[in-house]
Write a protein that holds these residues in place. Sequence first.
Motif, short mmCIF file in Angstrom:
data_model
loop_
_atom_site.label_atom_id
_atom_site.label_comp_id
_atom_site.label_asym_id
_atom_site.label_seq_id
_atom_site.Cartn_x
_atom_site.Cartn_y
_atom_site.Cartn_z
N LEU A 1 24.06 -1.25 -5.26
CA LEU A 1 22.96 -2.16 -5.58
C LEU A 1 22.21 -2.54 -4.30
O LEU A 1 20.98 -2.47 -4.26
N LYS A 2 22.95 -2.91 -3.29
CA LYS A 2 22.33 -3.32 -2.03
C LYS A 2 21.48 -2.19 -1.46
O LYS A 2 20.32 -2.40 -1.10
N GLU A 3 22.03 -1.01 -1.40
CA GLU A 3 21.31 0.12 -0.81
C GLU A 3 20.06 0.48 -1.60
O GLU A 3 18.97 0.60 -1.04
N GLU A 4 20.20 0.62 -2.91
CA GLU A 4 19.09 1.07 -3.74
C GLU A 4 18.00 0.00 -3.86
O GLU A 4 16.81 0.31 -3.75
N TYR A 5 18.42 -1.23 -4.10
CA TYR A 5 17.45 -2.31 -4.27
C TYR A 5 16.68 -2.56 -2.98
O TYR A 5 15.45 -2.63 -2.98
N LEU A 6 17.40 -2.69 -1.87
CA LEU A 6 16.71 -2.99 -0.61
C LEU A 6 15.82 -1.83 -0.17
O LEU A 6 14.77 -2.06 0.43
N LYS A 7 16.22 -0.62 -0.48
CA LYS A 7 15.38 0.54 -0.16
C LYS A 7 14.06 0.47 -0.93
O LYS A 7 12.98 0.65 -0.35
N PHE B 1 18.17 -11.84 -0.11
CA PHE B 1 19.19 -10.98 -0.72
C PHE B 1 20.37 -10.84 0.22
O PHE B 1 21.53 -10.94 -0.20
N ASN B 2 20.08 -10.61 1.49
CA ASN B 2 21.17 -10.46 2.46
C ASN B 2 21.98 -11.75 2.60
O ASN B 2 23.20 -11.70 2.75
N VAL B 3 21.31 -12.89 2.53
CA VAL B 3 22.03 -14.18 2.54
C VAL B 3 22.93 -14.26 1.32
O VAL B 3 24.11 -14.63 1.42
N SER B 4 22.40 -13.92 0.16
CA SER B 4 23.17 -13.95 -1.08
C SER B 4 24.37 -13.00 -1.01
O SER B 4 25.47 -13.33 -1.45
N TYR B 5 24.13 -11.84 -0.44
CA TYR B 5 25.18 -10.84 -0.31
C TYR B 5 26.33 -11.38 0.56
O TYR B 5 27.50 -11.27 0.20
N ARG B 6 25.99 -11.98 1.69
CA ARG B 6 27.03 -12.52 2.58
C ARG B 6 27.79 -13.67 1.93
O ARG B 6 29.00 -13.81 2.14
N LYS B 7 27.09 -14.47 1.13
CA LYS B 7 27.73 -15.60 0.44
C LYS B 7 28.68 -15.14 -0.66
O LYS B 7 29.76 -15.70 -0.83
N ALA B 8 28.25 -14.16 -1.43
CA ALA B 8 28.97 -13.80 -2.66
C ALA B 8 29.98 -12.66 -2.50
O ALA B 8 30.95 -12.60 -3.24
#
Length: 135
Positions: free
Chosen positions: A7-13, A55-62
């Motif tokens: 998800l991270k890779e595809e969405y952020l791309k 998104f990156n903040v959310s990723y680090r939190k969750a």
Amino acid sequence: MTLIEQLKEEYLKELQALISTYKKASERRAEEGSSDEAILETIKSNIGDIFFKLFNVSYRKACKQEESEIVELRKLAETYYDFFNKIPEPWREKMLKDKEHNMMQEYYIEQIKLETAEQVKKLFEKHFNRLCKEV
């Protein structure tokens, strides 16, 4: 690759590609002498960039690899969606005030910000929902 990483890779791309499109449109408009339109494209780019960082903040939190992947994936989405609720709220309020005072240029800028945030949210939902179907 885990679903979260996918998800991270595809969405952020895809989000980065959208931001790049806005930046290029801004540059093109500026070269054409359409400075107002260039500013609006820059605003869209900035909104995309804000949500990229959030998104990156959310990723680090969750995503601490303490729970199952699906639980962390849902936590990531909840945390990120919270930003889509909190961040645009002042824009909505300002947009209403601008309309009340017939400040249409400012109103339109707030509208662009809200529309861009909604577009980014839908982009995330597309990736998130597709991955959830795989589980």
